[in-house]
Design an enzyme around this catalytic site. Structure first.
Site, PDB file in Angstrom:
ATOM      1  CG  HIS A 148     -20.825  14.925 -12.373  1.00  0.00           C
ATOM      2  ND1 HIS A 148     -19.469  14.683 -12.429  1.00  0.00           N
ATOM      3  CD2 HIS A 148     -21.391  13.750 -12.003  1.00  0.00           C
ATOM      4  CE1 HIS A 148     -19.238  13.414 -12.098  1.00  0.00           C
ATOM      5  NE2 HIS A 148     -20.394  12.827 -11.839  1.00  0.00           N
ATOM      6  CE  LYS A 205     -17.402  12.207  -9.077  1.00  0.00           C
ATOM      7  NZ  LYS A 205     -17.977  10.977  -8.564  1.00  0.00           N
ATOM      8  CB  SER A 252     -20.989   9.823  -5.419  1.00  0.00           C
ATOM      9  OG  SER A 252     -20.192   9.657  -6.557  1.00  0.00           O
ATOM     10  CG  ASP A 281     -16.939   9.564  -5.316  1.00  0.00           C
ATOM     11  OD1 ASP A 281     -17.972   8.934  -5.010  1.00  0.00           O
ATOM     12  OD2 ASP A 281     -16.668   9.879  -6.481  1.00  0.00           O
ATOM     13  NE  ARG A 301     -22.937   4.528  -4.774  1.00  0.00           N
ATOM     14  CZ  ARG A 301     -22.965   5.603  -5.584  1.00  0.00           C
ATOM     15  NH1 ARG A 301     -21.920   6.414  -5.642  1.00  0.00           N
ATOM     16  NH2 ARG A 301     -24.009   5.862  -6.318  1.00  0.00           N
TER      17      ARG A 301
HETATM   18  N1  URA Z   1     -21.888   9.987 -11.001  1.00  0.00           N
HETATM   19  C1  URA Z   1     -21.132  10.008  -9.882  1.00  0.00           C
HETATM   20  O1  URA Z   1     -20.104  10.667  -9.837  1.00  0.00           O
HETATM   21  N2  URA Z   1     -21.543   9.310  -8.821  1.00  0.00           N
HETATM   22  C2  URA Z   1     -22.670   8.596  -8.811  1.00  0.00           C
HETATM   23  O2  URA Z   1     -22.972   8.008  -7.808  1.00  0.00           O
HETATM   24  C3  URA Z   1     -23.464   8.562  -9.981  1.00  0.00           C
HETATM   25  C4  URA Z   1     -23.045   9.272 -11.074  1.00  0.00           C
END
Ligand code: URA
Length: 434
Positions: free
Chosen positions: A82, A187, A183, A161, A168
């Site tokens: 990620h 996930k 966040s 999220d 956000r």
């Molecule tokens: N990627 C995400 O999943 N969340 C964030 O807040 C920033 C980048």
């Protein structure tokens, strides 16, 4: 417990308990807490920050807003990757197929465009027919068959999220270390991963502008992973100019295709290979990181990463031919060249301005309800360090409507700095946190 009291206390810098954070996250997910109160809470976190204890509790509450997927029926080590968000950052679409082609199981849970940055799900959805709204059973079936599947938040995977992320984006509360960490990690924890590779961006196009902030974010996420016994490695990488040349959803899919055929930009190829290598290493496919680097490279050179992406596109309902025939992707109706009157060296390309311009013409969202225009974006003609003559083309803006084109063009023009001396070379991979 009253939401307003918790907002008040967070605003004043107090530490909230796990029960209190659970109350807010649970209430917001179920709809009992309205957007306006959650917006105020997010802004309070933005300004007052959170302790490590609070971030862990917030992450747990977000995971518990859904359930944890059981992937035990799929044999193999599960590793995801990620990014904290960048401009032109399409590495997930390259490193994931390379790692899967090398034998890693990659259950990829991705996000959408956020602020001026792009999102993997939006990029994938620019492929005609591609579905990211898989059911959990479909996700598992594709993962079992192809070792790779892409999904976003669902009612099962950190639904909190899903809601907080869009809120956000529309309330200027993205650039917060605790909110980004929770966040991303919620996930990832909602899918029973064994390991995770993080790409923490730093620089003009990242949410973290300073390396010290990026390091703090990386340490926080690695710490959350360690607490639950997951192997997590974070690379801190430069985002002072867009990655590669393409910015915008369908335009980035084209560059992904070129890169997986070993004809992509050097910076994008290098970073994608390193991320894939770390996924392969953490996935225990090789004994050493160097062997993993060789394997990632071989999966690029023999085209198996490219074929893997095609197979997964087909499995998720998309048209795999788009990777060979770019005219099958959504196409912009107009292109505007941005040129320079000065010669010299390109000394900076402000990635945030390029990202904002691209978002402004439709590649991102201004409000939660906005739909993305998959065709639009920017293609750079130059990168930092390149020597240019007066009259050179710096980039082209691809658009489908011209309402905001003039404003976007101004931002893009401001993004390029030209100097008479060649700028110092900057490292792409700055640090590893593990
Ligand atoms: N990627 C995400 O999943 N969340 C964030 O807040 C920033 C980048």
């Amino acid at each position: 417990m009253r939401t307003v009291d918790l907002i008040h206390r967070k605003r004043d810098g107090e530490e909230l308990s796990p029960e209190e954070l659970n109350f807010i996250v649970g209430g917001y997910t179920s709809g009992e807490i309205p957007d306006y109160q959650m917006s105020a809470f997010l802004m309070a976190v933005f300004f007052s920050n959170m302790s490590d204890r609070e971030v862990s509790a917030l992450t747990d509450s977000m995971v518990n807003s859904g359930s944890v997927l059981d992937l035990s029926s799929i044999p193999g080590v599960k590793v995801d990757k990620h990014s904290t968000g960048g401009v032109g950052d399409k590495t997930s679409l390259i490193s994931a197929p390379l790692a899967a082609a090398a034998g890693v199981i990659v259950p990829m849970v991705s996000g959408r465009a956020l602020g001026h940055t792009g999102g993997t799900l939006d990029k994938l959805e620019s492929i005609p027919g591609f579905r990211t709204d898989l059911t959990v059973d479909e996700f598992k079936e594709i993962l079992g068959e192809h070792k790779l599947a892409f999904i976003g938040q669902t009612p099962e995977i950190s639904p909190a999220d899903g809601k907080m992320y869009s809120l956000r984006d529309a309330t200027a509360t993205v650039e917060s270390i605790p909110l980004i960490a929770s966040s991303i990690m919620s996930k990832k924890m909602a899918v029973n991963l064994d390991a995770l590779v993080l790409d923490v961006k730093v620089g003009s196009g990242a949410f973290m502008k300073k390396q010290v902030e990026a390091r703090r974010l990386a340490q926080m996420m690695v710490g959350i992973g360690r607490r639950i016994d997951k192997r997590v490695q974070a690379l801190i990488t430069d985002m002072n100019q867009p990655l590669g040349y393409a910015i915008g959803n369908a335009l980035e899919v084209m560059e992904v295709s070129q890169t997986l055929q070993n004809a992509g930009p050097a910076d994008l190829t290098r970073l994608s290979l390193e991320l894939a290598a770390r996924m392969i290493f953490l996935g225990k496919i090789t004994k050493t990181l160097d062997e993993a680097r060789e394997l990632a490279q071989s999966k690029l050179l023999d085209g198996s990463g490219y074929r893997k992406l095609k197979d997964v596109i087909t499995a998720q309902g998309g048209d795999p031919q788009v990777l060979d025939r770019f005219e099958l992707l959504p196409n912009a109706t107009g292109a505007q060249e941005i040129t320079t009157s000065r010669g010299g060296y390109v000394s900076a390309i402000d990635a945030e301005l390029i990202g904002q311009a691209s978002s402004m013409i439709g590649a991102g969202r201004n409000v939660m309800e906005d739909t993305i225009d998959p065709a639009v974006g920017v293609i750079l003609e130059v990168k930092v360090g390149q020597k240019i003559d007066p009259g050179s083309i710096l980039c082209r803006i691809y658009y489908t409507g011209d309402e905001r084109l003039e404003n976007a063009a101004e931002l893009v023009e401001d993004a390029f700095k030209i100097s008479q001396q060649a700028p110092d070379e900057r490292d792409l991979i700055l640090e590893v946190v593990s």
